[in-house]
Enzyme design. Structure first.
Site, short mmCIF file in Angstrom:
data_model
loop_
_atom_site.label_atom_id
_atom_site.label_comp_id
_atom_site.label_asym_id
_atom_site.label_seq_id
_atom_site.Cartn_x
_atom_site.Cartn_y
_atom_site.Cartn_z
N CYS A 101 0.89 -1.19 0.00
CA CYS A 101 0.00 0.00 0.00
C CYS A 101 0.91 1.21 0.00
O CYS A 101 1.02 1.93 0.99
CB CYS A 101 -0.91 0.01 1.23
N GLY A 133 1.25 4.25 -1.57
CA GLY A 133 1.02 5.68 -1.69
C GLY A 133 0.98 6.39 -0.35
O GLY A 133 0.52 5.81 0.64
N LYS A 146 7.29 5.81 2.86
CA LYS A 146 7.89 4.56 3.35
C LYS A 146 8.52 3.78 2.21
O LYS A 146 9.56 3.14 2.38
CB LYS A 146 6.83 3.71 4.06
N ASP A 204 -4.23 -3.54 -7.05
CA ASP A 204 -5.07 -3.71 -5.87
C ASP A 204 -4.43 -4.77 -4.98
O ASP A 204 -4.29 -5.94 -5.38
CB ASP A 204 -6.47 -4.13 -6.29
N ASP A 242 0.91 -1.01 5.01
CA ASP A 242 0.48 0.17 5.78
C ASP A 242 -0.92 0.49 5.30
O ASP A 242 -1.11 1.22 4.34
CB ASP A 242 1.45 1.32 5.55
N CYS A 290 -1.78 4.13 10.75
CA CYS A 290 -1.63 5.43 11.40
C CYS A 290 -2.87 5.68 12.26
O CYS A 290 -3.49 6.73 12.19
CB CYS A 290 -1.43 6.55 10.39
#
Length: 479
Positions: A295, A297, A301, A346, A363, A416
């Site tokens: 993931c 975007g 990271k 995806d 993430d 997050c």
């Protein structure tokens, strides 16, 4: 807006009071524009405000002090919206929901000037009324004037004592009003943090503080020492925990730094850096050649992982579902010294074969409750039911990660958000269904970083670490 001279006949013998056109204050008008964009378009202040400030500077309307005031008005109003709403509600004779949103924006921005800044009372009231005349018209400007004069009769502590329930009667509602968080967010953060009153109050206060701007020296492209030397010791400090971090002093402008413009460095919270470091430091069995950011975007990271992978002769595949975000990832990775590839894919329906990778980072999309310092409007935008919307995606992405890593490899599940429904609940549910996977202790992989929790996963906190509230669980595939 009533800009025309009065057409009423003047009484003979007494000169009529001339109509005065409202004077447009560019600083407060810009702040109002930003607040309206946040409310009307669900925009984020950190995305809306910079282009508005650039445009104002290019026109010659703003200097650095003007930009600082506009920024404080926008972020201060958004952070303290819950408290200010309660104060305004106590000063009017109608339900708050019946106040038009543009009027409430002007009022709350005025309340912030009165109770949250050092702007003199008369200046805060008069400037807010003048803004109301410009953007709302004379009639509603009188309403703004009347409300703000009531607010000006007391200070913030006095008002909070009036409008917040006592802690003993309702602890969560008290904290919600005092610290300007929705009650459900207070409850969720308290559950995740554990402990008594002091810890949760420290966390909520930290959410309302202006965060530092932190840079990352991307591995293999520059170092923190080089970045510090370029910025200058008077303008920057080393990171607290990450060896790649540099903290800018207040007012530092990342876009003016050559390394940032060239992509050798970027803006990245230290918590985000630590997640990538921990995954890279985790021991794997056997080869260490293929890494995945599932993931990826917008690319912070991924750029860090790509640099760390290159130092070991490994390659990174960065996958991002949204094509426009995949382009941001590609931009962040451009110039990386080692092999990498960026694809739009995806993560729940991956184009790669199972068992391909040695290290995988997921993430996952989440409520973002760990970054309320940076996106204060998110606390008002999110709803408890959003958790149900994210839950299937988070579990699906973690299952994909475990299928994508080889036996002996490691998966990092990161969010997050400290909300237990997005962290431990997801990990526990997936591991119950997935034989041949075990949690490994992530805490020793960040030596020197204190207070990471009871393990084996780790949780960072704004009030303890000065970072966003990042969560990380590391899982080794065993079969």
């Amino acid at each position: 807006m009533n800009d025309q001279p009065s057409r009423r006949p003047q009484k003979q013998g007494k000169p009529g009071k001339p109509h005065r056109r409202p004077k447009k204050d560019p600083v407060r008008f810009l702040a109002f524009e930003a607040l309206r964009a946040v409310d009307e378009r669900d925009a984020y202040a950190n995305l809306v405000l910079p282009p508005l400030l650039r445009k104002a500077r290019d026109k010659g309307d703003f200097d650095a002090r003007d930009a600082a005031l506009a920024t404080e008005l926008v972020y201060g109003t958004l952070r303290r919206q819950g408290t200010y709403d309660a104060i305004v509600a106590a000063c009017i004779d109608r339900p708050l929901r019946e106040v038009d949103p543009p009027v409430l924006d002007v009022l709350n921005m005025g309340v912030h000037q009165l109770l949250g800044t050092r702007i003199p009372t008369h200046a805060a009231v008069s400037a807010s009324v003048e803004l109301a005349r410009v953007v709302l018209g004379d009639g509603r400007a009188k309403f703004v004037n009347a409300v703000l004069r009531k607010v000006a009769a007391d200070d913030l502590d006095g008002w909070v004592a009036k409008v917040a329930p006592s802690y003993d009667d309702d602890a969560e509602d008290h904290l919600a009003v005092v610290h300007s968080h929705p009650r459900w967010v207070v409850s969720a953060l308290w559950d995740a943090l554990g402990g008594g009153r002091a810890g949760i109050e420290d966390l909520l206060e930290a959410d309302n503080e202006r965060p530092e701007v932190t840079l990352v020296a991307r591995p293999g492209r520059t170092t923190a020492d080089e970045l510090l030397a370029a910025v200058g010791e008077e303008s920057a400090l080393p990171g607290r925990w990450s060896p790649y971090a540099v903290r800018l002093s207040e007012g530092g402008e990342p876009g003016s730094i050559d390394a940032v413009r060239e992509g050798r460095a970027g803006v990245q919270d230290e918590g985000s850096q630590l997640v990538a470091i921990a995954l890279a430091n985790a021991p794997v069995e056997g080869r260490d050649e293929k890494w995945l950011d599932g993931c990826a975007g917008p690319g912070g990271k991924a750029a860090m992982l790509a640099g760390l992978a290159a130092q070991r002769g490994a390659a990174l595949l960065a996958a991002e579902k949204q094509p426009h975000r995949a382009r941001l990832v590609a931009q962040a990775l451009r110039g990386n010294p080692g092999p990498y590839e960026v694809i739009a894919a995806d993560g729940t329906r991956p184009p790669w074969q199972p068992g391909t990778f040695d290290r995988v980072l997921m993430d996952v999309p989440c409520t973002g409750l760990g970054a309320l310092r940076r996106r204060p409007e998110a606390r008002w935008r999110r709803r408890p039911e959003d958790l149900d919307g994210f839950a299937p995606l988070q579990r699906g992405l973690l299952r994909t990660a475990l299928e994508s890593v080889r036996v002996g490899g490691v998966v990092g599940y990161a969010t997050c958000s400290p909300h237990l429904a997005e962290t431990r609940a997801v990990v526990d549910d997936v591991l119950k269904q997935h034989e041949g996977a075990e949690l490994i202790d992530a805490r020793p992989l960040l030596p020197g970083v204190p207070a990471l929790g009871d393990g084996p996963d780790l949780q960072l906190w704004p009030h303890l670490h000065g970072t966003d509230a990042m969560y990380l669980a590391l899982i080794r595939r065993t079969a």
